[in-house]
Design an enzyme around this catalytic site. Sequence first.
Site, PDB file in Angstrom:
ATOM      1  N   LEU A 293       0.829  -1.225   0.000  1.00  0.00           N
ATOM      2  CA  LEU A 293       0.000   0.000   0.000  1.00  0.00           C
ATOM      3  C   LEU A 293       0.857   1.267   0.000  1.00  0.00           C
ATOM      4  O   LEU A 293       0.471   2.291  -0.554  1.00  0.00           O
ATOM      5  CB  LEU A 293      -0.888   0.028   1.248  1.00  0.00           C
ATOM      6  CG  LEU A 293      -1.955  -1.050   1.381  1.00  0.00           C
ATOM      7  CD1 LEU A 293      -2.597  -0.986   2.756  1.00  0.00           C
ATOM      8  CD2 LEU A 293      -3.015  -0.872   0.290  1.00  0.00           C
ATOM      9  N   GLY A 294       1.989   1.185   0.659  1.00  0.00           N
ATOM     10  CA  GLY A 294       2.814   2.389   0.771  1.00  0.00           C
ATOM     11  C   GLY A 294       4.179   2.033   1.295  1.00  0.00           C
ATOM     12  O   GLY A 294       4.440   0.899   1.730  1.00  0.00           O
TER      13      GLY A 294
ATOM     14  N   GLY B 171       7.436   3.822   3.619  1.00  0.00           N
ATOM     15  CA  GLY B 171       8.000   4.937   4.364  1.00  0.00           C
ATOM     16  C   GLY B 171       9.497   4.742   4.500  1.00  0.00           C
ATOM     17  O   GLY B 171      10.080   3.872   3.862  1.00  0.00           O
ATOM     18  N   ALA B 172      10.105   5.553   5.353  1.00  0.00           N
ATOM     19  CA  ALA B 172      11.547   5.499   5.513  1.00  0.00           C
ATOM     20  C   ALA B 172      12.004   4.198   6.178  1.00  0.00           C
ATOM     21  O   ALA B 172      13.151   3.803   6.041  1.00  0.00           O
ATOM     22  CB  ALA B 172      12.000   6.693   6.337  1.00  0.00           C
ATOM     23  N   TYR B 173      11.110   3.534   6.899  1.00  0.00           N
ATOM     24  CA  TYR B 173      11.543   2.394   7.723  1.00  0.00           C
ATOM     25  C   TYR B 173      10.939   1.065   7.316  1.00  0.00           C
ATOM     26  O   TYR B 173      11.085   0.077   8.019  1.00  0.00           O
ATOM     27  CB  TYR B 173      11.242   2.692   9.199  1.00  0.00           C
ATOM     28  CG  TYR B 173      12.009   3.907   9.613  1.00  0.00           C
ATOM     29  CD1 TYR B 173      13.316   3.789  10.030  1.00  0.00           C
ATOM     30  CD2 TYR B 173      11.457   5.171   9.488  1.00  0.00           C
ATOM     31  CE1 TYR B 173      14.059   4.904  10.336  1.00  0.00           C
ATOM     32  CE2 TYR B 173      12.177   6.297   9.791  1.00  0.00           C
ATOM     33  CZ  TYR B 173      13.482   6.157  10.212  1.00  0.00           C
ATOM     34  OH  TYR B 173      14.220   7.261  10.500  1.00  0.00           O
TER      35      TYR B 173
ATOM     36  N   LYS C  61       1.938  -2.463   9.031  1.00  0.00           N
ATOM     37  CA  LYS C  61       3.097  -1.572   8.949  1.00  0.00           C
ATOM     38  C   LYS C  61       4.297  -2.273   9.569  1.00  0.00           C
ATOM     39  O   LYS C  61       4.196  -2.806  10.671  1.00  0.00           O
ATOM     40  CB  LYS C  61       2.783  -0.266   9.692  1.00  0.00           C
ATOM     41  CG  LYS C  61       3.911   0.741   9.656  1.00  0.00           C
ATOM     42  CD  LYS C  61       3.445   2.109  10.076  1.00  0.00           C
ATOM     43  CE  LYS C  61       4.589   3.072  10.210  1.00  0.00           C
ATOM     44  NZ  LYS C  61       4.149   4.447  10.392  1.00  0.00           N
TER      45      LYS C  61
ATOM     46  N   ASP D 214       2.988  15.656  12.250  1.00  0.00           N
ATOM     47  CA  ASP D 214       3.347  15.281  10.874  1.00  0.00           C
ATOM     48  C   ASP D 214       2.141  15.325   9.939  1.00  0.00           C
ATOM     49  O   ASP D 214       1.921  14.416   9.144  1.00  0.00           O
ATOM     50  CB  ASP D 214       4.007  13.888  10.861  1.00  0.00           C
ATOM     51  CG  ASP D 214       4.891  13.687   9.619  1.00  0.00           C
ATOM     52  OD1 ASP D 214       5.176  14.684   8.919  1.00  0.00           O
ATOM     53  OD2 ASP D 214       5.287  12.547   9.346  1.00  0.00           O
TER      54      ASP D 214
ATOM     55  N   LYS E  52       0.168  16.051   6.805  1.00  0.00           N
ATOM     56  CA  LYS E  52       0.461  16.249   5.373  1.00  0.00           C
ATOM     57  C   LYS E  52      -0.491  15.355   4.592  1.00  0.00           C
ATOM     58  O   LYS E  52      -1.055  14.406   5.152  1.00  0.00           O
ATOM     59  CB  LYS E  52       1.924  15.917   5.062  1.00  0.00           C
ATOM     60  CG  LYS E  52       2.344  14.506   5.430  1.00  0.00           C
ATOM     61  CD  LYS E  52       3.798  14.258   5.065  1.00  0.00           C
ATOM     62  CE  LYS E  52       4.288  12.934   5.626  1.00  0.00           C
ATOM     63  NZ  LYS E  52       5.656  12.621   5.288  1.00  0.00           N
TER      64      LYS E  52
ATOM     65  N   ASN F  27      -0.417  11.558   4.893  1.00  0.00           N
ATOM     66  CA  ASN F  27      -0.837  10.910   6.146  1.00  0.00           C
ATOM     67  C   ASN F  27      -2.338  11.033   6.407  1.00  0.00           C
ATOM     68  O   ASN F  27      -2.813  10.664   7.479  1.00  0.00           O
ATOM     69  CB  ASN F  27      -0.054  11.489   7.336  1.00  0.00           C
ATOM     70  CG  ASN F  27       1.395  11.037   7.332  1.00  0.00           C
ATOM     71  OD1 ASN F  27       1.730  10.059   6.660  1.00  0.00           O
ATOM     72  ND2 ASN F  27       2.250  11.730   8.057  1.00  0.00           N
TER      73      ASN F  27
ATOM     74  N   ASP G  69      -0.212   7.280  10.598  1.00  0.00           N
ATOM     75  CA  ASP G  69       1.205   7.557  10.849  1.00  0.00           C
ATOM     76  C   ASP G  69       1.424   8.425  12.098  1.00  0.00           C
ATOM     77  O   ASP G  69       1.630   9.642  12.001  1.00  0.00           O
ATOM     78  CB  ASP G  69       1.857   8.212   9.616  1.00  0.00           C
ATOM     79  CG  ASP G  69       3.376   8.203   9.749  1.00  0.00           C
ATOM     80  OD1 ASP G  69       3.883   7.701  10.778  1.00  0.00           O
ATOM     81  OD2 ASP G  69       4.052   8.708   8.844  1.00  0.00           O
TER      82      ASP G  69
ATOM     83  N   THR H 288       7.650  17.231   8.481  1.00  0.00           N
ATOM     84  CA  THR H 288       7.911  17.352   7.047  1.00  0.00           C
ATOM     85  C   THR H 288       8.004  18.849   6.757  1.00  0.00           C
ATOM     86  O   THR H 288       7.023  19.571   6.952  1.00  0.00           O
ATOM     87  CB  THR H 288       6.748  16.692   6.267  1.00  0.00           C
ATOM     88  OG1 THR H 288       6.632  15.343   6.738  1.00  0.00           O
ATOM     89  CG2 THR H 288       6.999  16.696   4.780  1.00  0.00           C
TER      90      THR H 288
HETATM   91  N1  LIG Z   1      -4.152   2.047   7.839  1.00  0.00           N
HETATM   92  C1  LIG Z   1      -3.793   2.191   6.578  1.00  0.00           C
HETATM   93  N2  LIG Z   1      -4.629   1.853   5.572  1.00  0.00           N
HETATM   94  C2  LIG Z   1      -4.258   2.018   4.286  1.00  0.00           C
HETATM   95  N3  LIG Z   1      -3.049   2.499   3.909  1.00  0.00           N
HETATM   96  C3  LIG Z   1      -2.175   2.847   4.857  1.00  0.00           C
HETATM   97  C4  LIG Z   1      -2.488   2.715   6.241  1.00  0.00           C
HETATM   98  N4  LIG Z   1      -1.435   3.145   6.959  1.00  0.00           N
HETATM   99  C5  LIG Z   1      -0.511   3.538   6.075  1.00  0.00           C
HETATM  100  N5  LIG Z   1      -0.934   3.358   4.803  1.00  0.00           N
HETATM  101  C6  LIG Z   1      -0.194   3.677   3.570  1.00  0.00           C
HETATM  102  O1  LIG Z   1       1.192   3.504   3.762  1.00  0.00           O
HETATM  103  C7  LIG Z   1       1.878   4.756   3.636  1.00  0.00           C
HETATM  104  C8  LIG Z   1       3.056   4.804   4.589  1.00  0.00           C
HETATM  105  O2  LIG Z   1       2.570   4.678   5.915  1.00  0.00           O
HETATM  106  P1  LIG Z   1       3.182   5.520   7.109  1.00  0.00           P
HETATM  107  O3  LIG Z   1       3.128   6.972   6.738  1.00  0.00           O
HETATM  108  O4  LIG Z   1       2.516   5.110   8.364  1.00  0.00           O
HETATM  109  O5  LIG Z   1       4.692   5.002   7.043  1.00  0.00           O
HETATM  110  P2  LIG Z   1       6.012   5.745   7.507  1.00  0.00           P
HETATM  111  O6  LIG Z   1       7.106   4.728   7.392  1.00  0.00           O
HETATM  112  O7  LIG Z   1       5.807   6.339   8.851  1.00  0.00           O
HETATM  113  O8  LIG Z   1       6.135   6.868   6.397  1.00  0.00           O
HETATM  114  P3  LIG Z   1       7.035   8.212   6.434  1.00  0.00           P
HETATM  115  O9  LIG Z   1       8.455   7.762   6.424  1.00  0.00           O
HETATM  116  O10 LIG Z   1       6.643   8.926   5.155  1.00  0.00           O
HETATM  117  O11 LIG Z   1       6.640   8.972   7.664  1.00  0.00           O
HETATM  118  C9  LIG Z   1       0.800   5.800   3.897  1.00  0.00           C
HETATM  119  O12 LIG Z   1       1.143   7.028   3.337  1.00  0.00           O
HETATM  120  C10 LIG Z   1      -0.412   5.143   3.234  1.00  0.00           C
HETATM  121  O13 LIG Z   1      -0.385   5.285   1.847  1.00  0.00           O
END
Ligand SMILES: Nc1ncnc2c1ncn2[C@@H]1O[C@H](COP(=O)(O)OP(=O)(O)OP(=O)(O)O)[C@@H](O)[C@H]1O
Length: 502
Positions: free
Chosen positions: A121-122, A124-126, A144, A252, A254, A257, A270, A307
């Site tokens: 789905l997405g 992030g940095a980690y 996540k 955070d 944006k 999120n 997030d 951000t």
């Molecule tokens: N509960 C959810 N349902 C659907 N998609 C989600 C959900 N949580 C996160 N995502 C997707 O995953 C992406 C990354 O999640 P998240 O921002 O929590 O990760 P992060 O590692 O903290 O990212 P960043 O490094 O950008 O802060 C979100 O932008 C979204 O697209």
Amino acid sequence: MIFTLDDDLEGLKLSDSESSLQQQQQPTALYDETDEAENVMNLDHLNLATEPIPFLGDRPRRRSSVLEKFPVSTPPRTRRISVTSASNPLGGGCLDGGQLLTHRDAGIFRCLADFKPVRVLGKGAYGKVILVRDQQTSKLYAMKQLLKAEILFTEENDQSQKDDKDVSKLVERTFAERTILSELEHPNIVKLFYTFHDNAKLYLLLQYIPGGELFFHLKEQGTLDEDTVAFYAAEISCALKFLHSKGIVYRDLKPENCLLDQNGHLVLTDFGLSKKSVAQQEVPFSSSAESAFESEEVTNLYSIIGTPEYCAPEVLQGVPYTKKCDWYSLGCLMYDMLIGKPPHTGANHKVILNKIQRDKQGPKIPHYLSDGMKDMLSALLKKEHTKRWDVDKYWRTPTDPKQKRKKKKAGQEKTSGYTSHFIFRKIDWPKLEKGEIQKSEPGPILPLITDWALAENFDSEFTSMSYEDTLKGIDINIPKSSSDYFKGFSYKASCSYLERHF
Ligand SMILES: Nc1ncnc2c1ncn2[C@@H]1O[C@H](COP(=O)(O)OP(=O)(O)OP(=O)(O)O)[C@@H](O)[C@H]1O
């Protein structure tokens, strides 16, 4: 090739490489010599990212920066989140006792094998966020994943462990998302159902929000009309007000999120950069708790986090700040929804910070917006936080005639009731605050969902990614003693919570 939407930079004739070289060689004083001496701010201590912001199509994805003022001892990409307790007052389970949980624990905790990956789905940095199906119940969750190695090892040398103090602080902060989310229940905030960990990673099983990121919809639509923006601003405000009443600063905000649920209502996700103030931790939500919070302003925070495009100036300056920083970020987000970009953009974070500092009166608000919207944006985007609208304090117009409002002088903080502002004239606040609108009426953008498992509202950049690597154990030699750092991470929401939300 790096582009910028920013008018100021459009005129630059330098090639990208020259431009970035120049930016790196520039002195980091924020103002030129004609500026007043007291406004000059040196940014060297901030270890700012000067690498270009990734550009994807018309709208660049904004990454959170995680920077610390005193001192910048760990790399800027290191997750810096802070919470002082991993306890769970809402009654979820927390029984892992520090052993490496690669097995299911007496049916109480979940483990990786319980979930079948569907798609990414997405990212992030980690780590990645993956859509998974519970093998027992067939329910969908967003999983996540956070890599333990990122927390335990320095970036320069993956084999060298950080010193104990550093690591325990970072691990404590890693608990923030799990701890904060496990304590919250709000219609505009994502729900956390389970957490667990194994040798390599920490896992958070979140409610799957199928309508995708507001970022995705903004990318499709460019800008949104004022009524839509007012509606989303109202939903975000409800969530922020709720968080602040619990002593939590979100930090955070944006479009990446903000997710849309199946009915087009906004859900914040997030909480990795959120911070719960020490003084508020055990205080239940009540009017007296709220007033104690207001009077004490206990959330004087220092971490330079968030951000940059959506960050309040005081956060970027590294001076103490409070929950008011979230209202500035809301102003940036509203501006972005209306105009198509946040108030300050640039080729890298340093350029953005310089612009925010240079803009003495705050960002320019386009003349074509309605007077009401201009008034709202200028009240939230006040650079000087003492002049910014204290939305938590002035949430409602006082009904008590004794609390007569003083007439606001130009440039002073707004003291009228936030929810009574003209832009919110179509919002039924009592119903919104009770979560009734979120349950019964569709939001302004109705995401197209033919099958929840298809994740049609997520960028194909992610949904086409391979998830194989994310569900295999990673062969990382994490010392056994390190497992103690993650003791207490595993969690299961209470049965009543699970029943309410599934
Ligand atoms: N509960 C959810 N349902 C659907 N998609 C989600 C959900 N949580 C996160 N995502 C997707 O995953 C992406 C990354 O999640 P998240 O921002 O929590 O990760 P992060 O590692 O903290 O990212 P960043 O490094 O950008 O802060 C979100 O932008 C979204 O697209």
